[in-house]
Design a protein around this motif. Structure first.
Motif, PDB file in Angstrom:
ATOM      1  N   PRO A  56       1.170  -1.329  -0.056  1.00 60.74           N
ATOM      2  CA  PRO A  56      -0.403   0.331   0.201  1.00 60.74           C
ATOM      3  C   PRO A  56       0.885   1.448   0.342  1.00 60.74           C
ATOM      4  O   PRO A  56       2.046   1.194   0.730  1.00 60.74           O
ATOM      5  CB  PRO A  56      -0.449  -0.079   1.830  1.00 60.74           C
ATOM      6  N   LEU A  57       0.002   2.737  -0.479  1.00 62.54           N
ATOM      7  CA  LEU A  57       0.698   3.541  -0.569  1.00 62.54           C
ATOM      8  C   LEU A  57       0.968   4.076   1.017  1.00 62.54           C
ATOM      9  O   LEU A  57       0.545   3.505   2.154  1.00 62.54           O
ATOM     10  CB  LEU A  57      -0.319   4.521  -1.309  1.00 62.54           C
ATOM     11  N   ILE A  58       1.993   5.005   1.077  1.00 67.98           N
ATOM     12  CA  ILE A  58       2.749   5.273   2.477  1.00 67.98           C
ATOM     13  C   ILE A  58       1.144   6.319   3.392  1.00 67.98           C
ATOM     14  O   ILE A  58       0.336   5.846   4.101  1.00 67.98           O
ATOM     15  CB  ILE A  58       3.706   6.047   2.653  1.00 67.98           C
ATOM     16  N   ARG A  95       6.394  10.422  -6.765  1.00 67.85           N
ATOM     17  CA  ARG A  95       6.471  11.050  -5.453  1.00 67.85           C
ATOM     18  C   ARG A  95       5.738  10.176  -4.760  1.00 67.85           C
ATOM     19  O   ARG A  95       5.887  10.426  -3.165  1.00 67.85           O
ATOM     20  CB  ARG A  95       5.332  11.876  -6.622  1.00 67.85           C
ATOM     21  N   ASP A  96       4.978   9.395  -4.922  1.00 68.56           N
ATOM     22  CA  ASP A  96       4.164   8.529  -3.806  1.00 68.56           C
ATOM     23  C   ASP A  96       5.348   7.034  -3.460  1.00 68.56           C
ATOM     24  O   ASP A  96       6.115   7.006  -4.190  1.00 68.56           O
ATOM     25  CB  ASP A  96       3.240   8.086  -4.449  1.00 68.56           C
ATOM     26  N   LYS A  97       5.145   6.951  -2.166  1.00 71.72           N
ATOM     27  CA  LYS A  97       6.540   5.993  -1.967  1.00 71.72           C
ATOM     28  C   LYS A  97       5.254   4.904  -1.182  1.00 71.72           C
ATOM     29  O   LYS A  97       4.265   5.132  -1.116  1.00 71.72           O
ATOM     30  CB  LYS A  97       7.183   6.294  -0.292  1.00 71.72           C
ATOM     31  N   CYS A  98       5.530   3.684  -0.945  1.00 65.67           N
ATOM     32  CA  CYS A  98       4.708   2.214  -0.670  1.00 65.67           C
ATOM     33  C   CYS A  98       5.842   1.563   0.297  1.00 65.67           C
ATOM     34  O   CYS A  98       7.112   2.033   0.629  1.00 65.67           O
ATOM     35  CB  CYS A  98       4.184   1.852  -2.249  1.00 65.67           C
ATOM     36  N   ALA A  99       4.447   0.727   0.836  1.00 68.67           N
ATOM     37  CA  ALA A  99       4.876   0.375   2.249  1.00 68.67           C
ATOM     38  C   ALA A  99       4.962  -1.629   0.892  1.00 68.67           C
ATOM     39  O   ALA A  99       4.241  -1.926   1.363  1.00 68.67           O
ATOM     40  CB  ALA A  99       5.191   0.285   3.371  1.00 68.67           C
ATOM     41  N   ARG A 100       6.278  -2.584   1.972  1.00 69.21           N
ATOM     42  CA  ARG A 100       6.263  -3.164   1.678  1.00 69.21           C
ATOM     43  C   ARG A 100       6.871  -4.355   3.437  1.00 69.21           C
ATOM     44  O   ARG A 100       7.633  -4.036   3.093  1.00 69.21           O
ATOM     45  CB  ARG A 100       6.880  -4.347  -0.025  1.00 69.21           C
ATOM     46  N   LEU A 101       6.082  -5.676   3.274  1.00 74.24           N
ATOM     47  CA  LEU A 101       6.864  -6.417   3.901  1.00 74.24           C
ATOM     48  C   LEU A 101       8.579  -7.787   3.556  1.00 74.24           C
ATOM     49  O   LEU A 101       7.607  -7.677   2.163  1.00 74.24           O
ATOM     50  CB  LEU A 101       5.796  -7.488   5.127  1.00 74.24           C
TER      51      LEU A 101
END
Length: 145
Positions: A56-58, A95-101
């Motif tokens: 998901p996006l931050i 510009r957008d950041k996302c997080a991944r396990l």
């Protein structure tokens, strides 16, 4: 020590049980792991793991946890420092950041799910499977709120 629950209303009863279960769950994890993970960090990891694409996006994570935006970013940095998540540029936007396990993050998350299932079983053993099933059904019911 368990608080006196006799004179509490429904909201406070649920809150007390929730706090107790979260504390026990956190303690069980932290006693069995070298990686300290707070309840807020678990909540963020759950939002990432349970997102449809697990990336998901931050901004999505920040909106879907009941933690301030600044605190969410602090927890995300902490999770990244522990090697549990990776923050990357989003595929559609630099510009957008996302997080991944990370692999370690997934392993920890799945291990914690098992610890929580074991805790749930301990509760079911104490209450009985019928009352436990009824409790879960009541909590899943639409309360019309």
């Amino acid at each position: 020590m368990e608080p006196n629950l006799e004179n509490l209303d429904l909201i406070d009863l649920i809150s007390e049980r929730h706090l107790l279960l979260r504390k026990i769950s956190e303690d069980i994890w932290n006693e069995s792991s070298d990686i300290y993970i707070s309840n807020s960090e678990w909540f963020i990891m759950a939002r990432i793991y349970n997102h449809p694409d697990q990336q998901p996006l931050i901004s999505y994570v920040s909106k879907h946890v009941d933690i301030s935006r600044q605190a969410t970013h602090k927890f995300l940095r902490s999770l990244e420092d522990k090697g549990l998540i990776r923050i990357e540029n989003a595929v559609h936007s630099n510009r957008d950041k996302c997080a991944r396990l990370t692999t370690l993050g997934v392993e920890c998350y799945l291990r914690n799910l098992q610890l929580k299932a074991d805790l749930e079983q301990r509760i079911a053993d104490r209450l009985g499977t019928g009352p436990m099933s009824a409790l879960k059904d009541f909590l899943k019911t639409d309360w019309g709120l």
